[in-house]
Motif scaffolding. Sequence first.
Motif, PDB file in Angstrom:
ATOM      1  N   GLY A 101      45.528  34.210  14.841  1.00 27.42           N
ATOM      2  CA  GLY A 101      46.028  35.558  15.047  1.00 27.42           C
ATOM      3  C   GLY A 101      45.430  36.270  16.240  1.00 27.42           C
ATOM      4  N   GLU A 102      44.731  35.541  17.110  1.00 29.64           N
ATOM      5  CA  GLU A 102      44.101  36.145  18.283  1.00 29.64           C
ATOM      6  C   GLU A 102      45.067  36.113  19.474  1.00 29.64           C
ATOM      7  N   ASN A 103      45.118  37.206  20.210  1.00 27.11           N
ATOM      8  CA  ASN A 103      46.008  37.295  21.370  1.00 27.11           C
ATOM      9  C   ASN A 103      45.385  36.626  22.593  1.00 27.11           C
ATOM     10  N   TYR A 104      46.223  36.010  23.415  1.00 31.49           N
ATOM     11  CA  TYR A 104      45.818  35.532  24.727  1.00 31.49           C
ATOM     12  C   TYR A 104      47.027  35.624  25.653  1.00 31.49           C
ATOM     13  N   VAL A 105      46.788  35.485  26.942  1.00 26.65           N
ATOM     14  CA  VAL A 105      47.844  35.663  27.945  1.00 26.65           C
ATOM     15  C   VAL A 105      47.975  34.403  28.788  1.00 26.65           C
ATOM     16  N   ILE A 106      49.235  34.001  29.047  1.00 25.48           N
ATOM     17  CA  ILE A 106      49.521  32.910  29.989  1.00 25.48           C
ATOM     18  C   ILE A 106      50.151  33.529  31.228  1.00 25.48           C
ATOM     19  N   THR A 107      49.536  33.326  32.379  1.00 30.60           N
ATOM     20  CA  THR A 107      50.081  33.856  33.633  1.00 30.60           C
ATOM     21  C   THR A 107      50.832  32.758  34.374  1.00 30.60           C
ATOM     22  N   SER A 108      51.809  33.155  35.170  1.00 24.74           N
ATOM     23  CA  SER A 108      52.581  32.190  35.952  1.00 24.74           C
ATOM     24  C   SER A 108      51.731  31.637  37.096  1.00 24.74           C
ATOM     25  N   ASN A 109      52.175  30.508  37.647  1.00 24.77           N
ATOM     26  CA  ASN A 109      51.435  29.869  38.744  1.00 24.77           C
ATOM     27  C   ASN A 109      51.585  30.615  40.067  1.00 24.77           C
ATOM     28  N   THR A 110      52.585  31.479  40.147  1.00 24.13           N
ATOM     29  CA  THR A 110      52.825  32.220  41.387  1.00 24.13           C
ATOM     30  C   THR A 110      51.679  33.191  41.656  1.00 24.13           C
ATOM     31  N   LYS A 111      51.189  33.190  42.873  1.00 24.89           N
ATOM     32  CA  LYS A 111      50.072  34.058  43.237  1.00 24.89           C
ATOM     33  C   LYS A 111      50.584  35.434  43.663  1.00 24.89           C
ATOM     34  N   HIS A 112      49.784  36.445  43.361  1.00 22.01           N
ATOM     35  CA  HIS A 112      50.123  37.821  43.726  1.00 22.01           C
ATOM     36  C   HIS A 112      50.158  37.990  45.248  1.00 22.01           C
ATOM     37  N   VAL A 113      51.120  38.783  45.697  1.00 25.16           N
ATOM     38  CA  VAL A 113      51.142  39.180  47.108  1.00 25.16           C
ATOM     39  C   VAL A 113      50.719  40.643  47.249  1.00 25.16           C
ATOM     40  N   CYS A 114      50.482  41.300  46.127  1.00 24.43           N
ATOM     41  CA  CYS A 114      50.002  42.678  46.144  1.00 24.43           C
ATOM     42  C   CYS A 114      48.479  42.701  45.983  1.00 24.43           C
ATOM     43  N   GLU A 115      47.895  43.851  46.232  1.00 25.59           N
ATOM     44  CA  GLU A 115      46.458  44.024  46.098  1.00 25.59           C
ATOM     45  C   GLU A 115      46.129  44.541  44.697  1.00 25.59           C
ATOM     46  N   MET A 116      44.928  44.195  44.227  1.00 33.06           N
ATOM     47  CA  MET A 116      44.474  44.720  42.951  1.00 33.06           C
ATOM     48  C   MET A 116      44.301  46.245  43.034  1.00 33.06           C
ATOM     49  N   VAL A 117      44.451  46.903  41.891  1.00 35.53           N
ATOM     50  CA  VAL A 117      44.286  48.358  41.837  1.00 35.53           C
ATOM     51  C   VAL A 117      43.036  48.698  41.038  1.00 35.53           C
ATOM     52  N   LYS A 118      42.589  49.930  41.184  1.00 36.91           N
ATOM     53  CA  LYS A 118      41.409  50.379  40.454  1.00 36.91           C
ATOM     54  C   LYS A 118      41.742  50.541  38.977  1.00 36.91           C
ATOM     55  N   TYR A 119      40.862  50.046  38.117  1.00 35.45           N
ATOM     56  CA  TYR A 119      41.086  50.140  36.667  1.00 35.45           C
ATOM     57  C   TYR A 119      40.787  51.557  36.188  1.00 35.45           C
ATOM     58  N   VAL A 120      41.779  52.159  35.512  1.00 32.93           N
ATOM     59  CA  VAL A 120      41.622  53.502  34.947  1.00 32.93           C
ATOM     60  C   VAL A 120      41.747  53.378  33.435  1.00 32.93           C
ATOM     61  N   PRO A 121      40.691  53.682  32.673  1.00 36.32           N
ATOM     62  CA  PRO A 121      40.761  53.576  31.203  1.00 36.32           C
ATOM     63  C   PRO A 121      41.878  54.437  30.639  1.00 36.32           C
ATOM     64  N   GLN A 122      42.476  53.963  29.562  1.00 36.58           N
ATOM     65  CA  GLN A 122      43.600  54.665  28.949  1.00 36.58           C
ATOM     66  C   GLN A 122      43.119  55.860  28.142  1.00 36.58           C
ATOM     67  N   ASN A 123      43.787  56.994  28.342  1.00 36.68           N
ATOM     68  CA  ASN A 123      43.505  58.173  27.536  1.00 36.68           C
ATOM     69  C   ASN A 123      44.345  58.108  26.264  1.00 36.68           C
TER      70      ASN A 123
END
Length: 526
Positions: A101-123
């Motif tokens: 019952g544990e969640n995990y994520v599978i990402t595609s092999n395609t690499k990002h062409v965008c830049e990472m963004v700053k992490y903002v905690p959820q309110n």
Amino acid sequence: MNVKVKTFSKENEYVELPQLNHECPFRPYFKFNNFVSAPNFELRTEMVGGKEKKRIIIFDQKDKTKCFIYYFHSRSKLYICIKCVKKRLQVSAKLCQNSDGENYVITSNTKHVCEMVKYVPQNNDNIILHPPNFKVISNGKQKVFVFDQKNKTLGYIFTHLANNRYQCNGCTYFLRKNIKKNDFKSPGNFYLCLRKNENDEYYVQMKNNQKHLCQPRKYQPEKLEIRELKISNNYFYYQKKTLTKSINVAIFHSSNSNLCFTFSYCKSSNYFHCLNCTKLKKNYHIRPPKKDENGKEYFVHDPSKHSCKPIKVSSISTSNFQNLERKDITFEGESKKEMKIDEKRIIKLPNFEFRPNKFGEPEGTLVVFDSKDKSFCYEYYYHTSKEIFVCSKCQIKHSYVTAKIHVDEENGEKFIKLSKKEHICQPIKDAFAEKVIAASKFTFLNRDDETKPTKIIVFTSEKKEFYYEFRYIPSHNNYLCGVCWVLKKRVCVKSYKKENGDEYLMTLKNDKHVCEPKKYDPKNFL
């Protein structure tokens, strides 16, 4: 070629190989990072405009202050990086769950062409309400009454909008009244979502930053609770002889058959309006007749809502009026009337067919064949909110050419009605047949065996002498030729089902193999 993973403990694992010699060439070693487990990702669910928005945040492994944001795409059931989509590249992620019952994520092999963004905690700005802070009301259309937190005798009425969304009645009325004023800037309506927990109990979820535009109203349960619909099945249709296109109905008084209420049908609104209430500058209208379980028609009519008094039936039984038969009357939205509008715009089978769209929906694309040459066609995509099909190529040229599905009541067959607008685009060559692989030319392997990867054997001809092998890729929901992939080319097929349940494959883009087909020997697949 399969391997078996043997696990005695977390510290001691090994694999068993049935044979050492592979048919495929060696490939460079790379670190496999497609699986992302907690705490390297974060799931988010937010309410935006009364709609539930899902996101996955995947952190940078070295710097947790940076991340990629994936947005849930309801049709493909995948999470998509919007910034990459804007640069015409799809980078996706799929949320999965293991046996514990544990969640995990599978990402595609395609690499990002965008830049990472700053992490903002959820309110956590969602408000959750439980009974008795609200009450669900069934009065024709389901409503929710939310009590004011300061004064429990007051509150707000919310009307069902779509799915589990509700909007405030008072705020909706305020917006309609003030939206045209130049000095008024709308902050938006007030929405909530009505949900059920694991115990099948209702609760309300809404955003904390919303503000009502209206004032709370008094809670009056006698007006809001369930009321029995007033049914009238004693009536007749008539018209004035000088108004040949008019349609009127006279509904008899429930206790005096010599009296009746008279209504006139308005085509534009698809309502019957009381004639005498209109003369008093009041408005009371009813919908066209409905049908009960036995197919008998009736009107939903409440005499207490009239501002006028009933008239004598004899006053409309003169030589100036004539009765109408129901078979000669058609109301807006009835299929028989639609068919009479313009027979040239009615398209029947086999002059059209439904095909899967790029998201895998079996009836996501409508194809209408050209009347002069059946090898050419027009393609329409389905517009979900308006429930019609729209010509995609005409829309690019800013022309709205549509088609709508109907069902013939006599034989149950589907047909489509085209809009009055003509195509400004040219029909395209129908290449669908070239992309379809019939069931006789392929077979599934290990489909019912969860311990082995699912594969498809696609034969090069009906003789089944040679074949290509495809393996299932869960993140893309399609099948990939493994040998072509090693040779740096992506050749894929996707599985679909027809309405009758027959399965077929459709080749995707770049469908030409760069690998050689293998000699088929049935003994190798026993």
